[in-house]
Design a protein around this motif. Structure first.
Motif, short mmCIF file in Angstrom:
data_model
loop_
_atom_site.label_atom_id
_atom_site.label_comp_id
_atom_site.label_asym_id
_atom_site.label_seq_id
_atom_site.Cartn_x
_atom_site.Cartn_y
_atom_site.Cartn_z
N SER A 176 67.53 29.69 32.29
CA SER A 176 66.47 30.05 32.02
C SER A 176 66.35 31.17 31.82
O SER A 176 65.90 31.60 31.38
CB SER A 176 66.14 29.40 33.39
N LEU A 177 67.20 31.96 32.42
CA LEU A 177 66.79 33.52 32.39
C LEU A 177 67.52 34.06 30.98
O LEU A 177 66.22 34.99 30.32
CB LEU A 177 67.55 34.57 33.15
N ARG A 178 68.67 33.76 31.07
CA ARG A 178 68.69 33.79 28.75
C ARG A 178 67.99 32.93 27.67
O ARG A 178 67.59 34.07 27.00
CB ARG A 178 70.65 33.64 28.82
N LEU A 179 67.02 31.55 27.93
CA LEU A 179 66.16 31.70 27.11
C LEU A 179 65.18 32.36 27.30
O LEU A 179 64.52 32.52 26.15
CB LEU A 179 65.13 30.25 27.58
N PHE A 180 64.73 32.74 28.72
CA PHE A 180 63.41 33.81 28.64
C PHE A 180 63.38 34.56 28.19
O PHE A 180 63.11 35.16 27.32
CB PHE A 180 63.20 33.71 29.96
N LEU A 181 64.76 35.78 28.20
CA LEU A 181 64.86 36.91 26.98
C LEU A 181 64.36 36.05 25.91
O LEU A 181 64.51 37.77 24.90
CB LEU A 181 65.86 36.95 27.76
N MET A 182 65.14 35.38 25.39
CA MET A 182 65.26 35.14 23.91
C MET A 182 64.08 35.12 23.39
O MET A 182 63.22 36.02 22.65
CB MET A 182 65.87 34.15 23.75
N TYR A 188 73.25 28.24 39.45
CA TYR A 188 73.62 29.14 39.17
C TYR A 188 73.76 28.75 37.78
O TYR A 188 73.19 30.43 36.80
CB TYR A 188 75.08 29.37 39.18
N GLN A 189 73.95 28.50 36.94
CA GLN A 189 74.04 27.87 35.94
C GLN A 189 72.14 26.96 35.30
O GLN A 189 72.15 27.84 33.82
CB GLN A 189 75.07 26.69 35.82
N ALA A 190 71.77 27.18 36.21
CA ALA A 190 69.84 26.38 35.98
C ALA A 190 69.77 27.99 35.64
O ALA A 190 68.80 27.80 35.16
CB ALA A 190 69.37 26.05 37.04
N CYS A 191 69.62 28.65 36.52
CA CYS A 191 68.95 30.27 36.72
C CYS A 191 69.62 30.77 35.78
O CYS A 191 68.81 32.15 34.57
CB CYS A 191 69.05 31.63 38.42
N TYR A 192 70.92 30.95 35.52
CA TYR A 192 71.51 32.18 34.09
C TYR A 192 71.18 31.38 33.04
O TYR A 192 70.60 32.25 32.13
CB TYR A 192 72.83 31.52 34.55
N PRO A 230 53.17 31.12 28.82
CA PRO A 230 53.13 30.11 28.22
C PRO A 230 55.13 29.77 28.21
O PRO A 230 55.56 29.02 28.05
CB PRO A 230 52.86 29.74 27.12
N LEU A 231 55.94 31.33 27.66
CA LEU A 231 57.08 31.22 27.80
C LEU A 231 57.99 31.00 28.66
O LEU A 231 59.02 30.54 28.44
CB LEU A 231 57.36 32.46 26.58
N LEU A 232 57.20 31.32 29.43
CA LEU A 232 58.43 31.85 31.09
C LEU A 232 57.86 29.42 31.36
O LEU A 232 58.99 29.60 32.21
CB LEU A 232 57.36 32.37 32.26
N ILE A 233 56.47 29.29 30.93
CA ILE A 233 57.03 27.46 31.38
C ILE A 233 58.17 26.96 30.78
O ILE A 233 58.63 26.17 31.04
CB ILE A 233 55.70 27.49 31.62
N LEU A 234 58.61 27.37 29.58
CA LEU A 234 58.86 26.63 28.31
C LEU A 234 60.80 27.35 29.52
O LEU A 234 61.63 26.29 29.51
CB LEU A 234 58.95 27.10 26.89
N ALA A 235 60.95 28.06 29.63
CA ALA A 235 62.41 29.08 29.89
C ALA A 235 62.49 28.78 31.07
O ALA A 235 63.75 28.14 31.64
CB ALA A 235 62.16 29.76 30.04
#
Length: 266
Positions: free
Chosen positions: A113-119, A107-111, A71-76
């Protein structure tokens, strides 16, 4: 732990489980600060490797981890669409009417989303490896110096503990109500998205009714036992910061320094 419970404590004796909850809260703050300090994929790659190491050290089964992470992956991924079409600059990759995708937007979108998912995943380890009571006590100990300013530290920690404890209860009540509605012929989980939302809306009223009954029963139980908070109350289990807790904080602090160094160098 029920099958569909989300973010509930997983019993274990791993290294992450044995760390003091106060050290976990400080470590989580340091890791989130490191994620905000990073400005490149190199820093996020280092943080992702450390995040994966934490999950492996926690010894949480893969099935349980995936049930809580997806579920967190979908939110990210939600900010991915926003940044993909609304960030301009760089070379054009795709264009259709008002929609424009550039390499800077990708680049900004992937960056982001990845940072939000790690958080999300770092914060998720906290309730999975610490009991609600331990987290409430840790927050209460952090707020104890504010009691001189008449801040109700114990009452705040109690409310946090009750709220954390109610999360799995609400999830279990929702599953119970959903199965009861499905047994009565409600079209839950089938049909179009709008039909599913309408079917789920029929579960809200009995769900809130159960939640209010649980809250009233808890209040009556505490009142019948003459419970009252205050600074004179003590804890049954006393926790102390040990050498492993200090080592964990030192590693997180070094990781923060490494991310800041990467930001300056790169």
């Amino acid at each position: 732990m029920t099958e569909n419970t989300f973010s509930y404590y997983w019993h274990g004796s791993s290294l992450i489980h044995r760390i003091d909850p106060r050290a976990k809260l400080i470590a989580m703050a340091l890791l989130i600060a490191a994620m905000f300090s990073s400005n490149s994929f190199w820093g996020l790659a280092l943080l992702a490797a450390f995040d994966l190491a934490l999950w492996l050290l926690s010894r949480i089964p893969a099935a349980v981890a995936w049930r809580n992470v997806w579920p967190l992956l979908i939110l990210a991924l939600l900010p991915l669409l926003f940044n993909l079409f609304f960030i301009s600059g760089g070379n054009e990759l795709w264009h259709a009417g008002p929609l424009l995708i550039t390499d800077a937007g990708v680049y900004q979108a992937c960056y982001m989303s990845l940072r939000l998912f790690l958080m999300f995943t770092v914060a998720l380890l906290l309730p999975l490896t610490s009991t609600p009571l331990a987290l409430a006590q840790a927050i209460g100990r952090f707020l104890r110096p504010l009691e001189r300013l008449r801040v109700p530290a114990y009452e705040i920690s109690l409310m946090v503990g009750i709220a954390l404890r109610f999360i799995p209860d609400i999830a279990a009540s929702f599953n119970q109500v959903r199965r009861a509605q499905a047994a009565r012929g409600a079209n839950i989980g089938r049909g179009r998205s709008i039909e599913r939302l309408r079917a789920l809306a029929a579960c809200l009223i009995p769900l809130f009714s159960q939640v209010f009954r649980h809250a009233e029963a808890l209040a009556l139980a505490m009142e019948s036992r003459c419970y009252h908070g205050g600074s004179q109350r003590s804890y049954y289990r006393q926790t102390r910061i040990g050498s492993s807790d200090v080592l964990a904080l030192a590693v997180c602090l070094l990781l923060l320094g490494a991310v800041v160094t990467i930001r300056v160098v790169c």
